[in-house]
Design a protein around this motif. Structure first.
Motif, short mmCIF file in Angstrom:
data_model
loop_
_atom_site.label_atom_id
_atom_site.label_comp_id
_atom_site.label_asym_id
_atom_site.label_seq_id
_atom_site.Cartn_x
_atom_site.Cartn_y
_atom_site.Cartn_z
N SER A 162 9.55 12.46 4.47
CA SER A 162 9.97 10.77 4.36
C SER A 162 9.99 10.30 5.59
O SER A 162 9.28 10.98 6.73
CB SER A 162 11.58 10.97 3.94
OG SER A 162 11.93 11.37 2.82
N LEU A 212 0.82 -1.32 0.14
CA LEU A 212 -0.12 0.07 -0.16
C LEU A 212 0.79 1.41 0.13
O LEU A 212 0.31 2.25 -0.36
CB LEU A 212 -1.02 -0.04 1.35
CG LEU A 212 -1.92 -1.02 1.33
CD1 LEU A 212 -2.62 -0.89 2.67
CD2 LEU A 212 -3.07 -0.95 0.13
N CYS A 213 2.16 1.26 0.40
CA CYS A 213 2.66 2.42 0.80
C CYS A 213 3.90 2.68 -0.13
O CYS A 213 4.64 3.80 -0.41
CB CYS A 213 3.30 2.58 2.20
SG CYS A 213 2.05 1.76 3.41
N VAL A 230 1.00 -1.49 10.24
CA VAL A 230 1.82 -0.77 9.41
C VAL A 230 2.55 0.37 10.06
O VAL A 230 4.10 0.57 9.73
CB VAL A 230 1.16 -0.46 8.08
CG1 VAL A 230 0.27 0.68 8.35
CG2 VAL A 230 1.98 -0.15 6.75
N VAL A 238 6.19 13.55 14.44
CA VAL A 238 5.83 12.16 14.64
C VAL A 238 6.68 11.39 15.21
O VAL A 238 7.74 10.92 14.93
CB VAL A 238 5.65 11.63 13.05
CG1 VAL A 238 5.43 10.06 12.86
CG2 VAL A 238 4.87 12.33 12.08
N PHE A 249 -6.36 6.45 4.27
CA PHE A 249 -6.61 5.24 4.41
C PHE A 249 -7.35 4.99 5.81
O PHE A 249 -6.95 4.95 7.04
CB PHE A 249 -5.17 4.37 5.02
CG PHE A 249 -4.23 4.23 3.88
CD1 PHE A 249 -4.33 3.01 2.93
CD2 PHE A 249 -3.30 5.48 3.70
CE1 PHE A 249 -3.27 3.09 1.87
CE2 PHE A 249 -2.38 5.02 2.49
CZ PHE A 249 -2.32 3.99 1.68
N ILE A 278 -1.88 10.01 10.86
CA ILE A 278 -1.82 10.44 9.36
C ILE A 278 -2.70 9.53 8.54
O ILE A 278 -3.05 9.97 7.54
CB ILE A 278 -0.40 10.46 9.20
CG1 ILE A 278 0.50 11.56 9.81
CG2 ILE A 278 0.13 10.66 7.86
CD1 ILE A 278 2.08 11.62 9.94
N LEU A 279 -2.37 8.09 8.67
CA LEU A 279 -3.20 7.43 7.74
C LEU A 279 -4.87 7.59 7.88
O LEU A 279 -5.30 7.62 6.75
CB LEU A 279 -3.16 5.86 8.16
CG LEU A 279 -1.50 5.44 7.96
CD1 LEU A 279 -1.55 4.00 8.83
CD2 LEU A 279 -1.11 5.38 6.76
N ASN A 306 10.11 9.69 0.28
CA ASN A 306 8.86 10.03 -0.22
C ASN A 306 9.04 10.43 -1.48
O ASN A 306 9.76 11.57 -1.75
CB ASN A 306 8.34 11.16 0.78
CG ASN A 306 6.98 11.48 0.55
OD1 ASN A 306 6.45 11.37 -0.70
ND2 ASN A 306 6.21 11.76 1.47
N PRO A 364 -1.69 16.59 1.97
CA PRO A 364 -2.05 16.49 0.53
C PRO A 364 -1.09 15.88 -0.31
O PRO A 364 0.21 15.63 0.24
CB PRO A 364 -1.91 18.28 -0.02
CG PRO A 364 -1.17 18.80 1.69
CD PRO A 364 -1.40 17.78 2.36
N PRO A 379 -3.20 9.33 0.07
CA PRO A 379 -4.22 8.85 -0.01
C PRO A 379 -4.80 8.65 1.44
O PRO A 379 -4.18 8.21 2.16
CB PRO A 379 -4.46 7.82 -0.93
CG PRO A 379 -2.88 7.20 -0.98
CD PRO A 379 -2.17 8.45 -0.76
N VAL A 381 6.71 0.91 9.90
CA VAL A 381 7.49 2.14 9.65
C VAL A 381 8.23 2.60 10.60
O VAL A 381 9.34 3.11 10.47
CB VAL A 381 6.20 3.22 9.09
CG1 VAL A 381 7.08 4.60 8.89
CG2 VAL A 381 5.68 2.77 7.66
N CYS A 423 4.89 5.27 -3.37
CA CYS A 423 5.17 6.51 -2.78
C CYS A 423 6.34 6.59 -1.81
O CYS A 423 7.10 7.63 -1.67
CB CYS A 423 3.87 7.30 -2.43
SG CYS A 423 2.61 7.64 -3.62
N ALA A 471 10.39 16.09 1.99
CA ALA A 471 10.65 16.61 3.31
C ALA A 471 9.47 16.07 4.22
O ALA A 471 9.61 16.34 5.42
CB ALA A 471 10.44 18.06 3.31
N THR A 519 13.43 12.84 9.98
CA THR A 519 12.44 13.30 9.36
C THR A 519 10.96 13.38 10.07
O THR A 519 10.44 14.20 10.32
CB THR A 519 12.29 13.05 7.86
OG1 THR A 519 13.75 12.79 7.45
CG2 THR A 519 11.45 13.93 7.15
N LEU A 520 10.61 12.13 10.49
CA LEU A 520 9.61 12.01 11.28
C LEU A 520 9.52 12.90 12.47
O LEU A 520 8.44 13.62 12.79
CB LEU A 520 9.24 10.46 11.78
CG LEU A 520 8.88 9.53 10.63
CD1 LEU A 520 8.59 8.08 11.31
CD2 LEU A 520 7.62 9.94 9.80
#
Ligand code: HEC
Length: 118
Positions: free
Chosen positions: A65, A48-49, A109, A76, A96, A85-86, A58, A91, A94, A113, A52, A63, A70-71
């Protein structure tokens, strides 16, 4: 008479089974035991991920990723934040929702991650 004993015995067995089932339910509302054969967090991610986010990158918006630094820079800090976020993506990502990804799958998932990409 014999029949009555059989009845008691059956009753005891049913009570025992109910007891075990109930203990299972009391485990933790949010943490049901894993379902054998359910898709792992890794399998979900690849399916699913990874289009992208290959390797945690990403491709649309570098920015955002999935590596830990980065999270963290984006606020995060735990798997739960990824689940959020899911359920409410920014923007270009998609949605979830529960129809696409159960809570159990979203958590799987998300922890994949969080623990995989450094
Ligand atoms: C169609 C492309 C696409 C797919 C598929 C996709 N994402 Fe994303 N993802 C994005 C984009 C674009 C962003 C940045 C959104 C924003 O600006 O907030 C993002 C952001 C994120 C972030 C925030 C990263 C950060 O550094 O703040 C996480 C976590 C994330 N995605 C996880 C996932 C997971 C897990 C899946 C699979 C269940 C997934 N994404 C599927 C495009 C995608």
């Amino acid at each position: 008479m014999r029949r009555q004993w059989a009845g008691y015995l059956a009753g005891a067995v049913v009570a025992g089974v109910l007891c075990v089932l109930q203990a299972g339910c009391e485990r933790h509302a949010g943490e049901p035991p894993p379902i054998p054969g359910a898709e792992t967090g890794e399998a979900l991610f690849l399916r699913l991920c990874s289009g992208c986010h290959p390797g945690g990158r990403n491709v649309k918006y570098p920015a955002k990723s999935l590596d830990r630094m980065t999270l963290a820079a984006n606020g995060v800090n735990k798997p739960r934040d990824i689940v959020n976020i899911l359920r409410n993506p920014g923007p270009g990502m998609p949605l979830f929702d529960r129809a696409r990804l159960s809570d159990r799958e979203a958590e799987a998932v998300a922890s994949y991650v969080f623990t995989t990409f450094k």
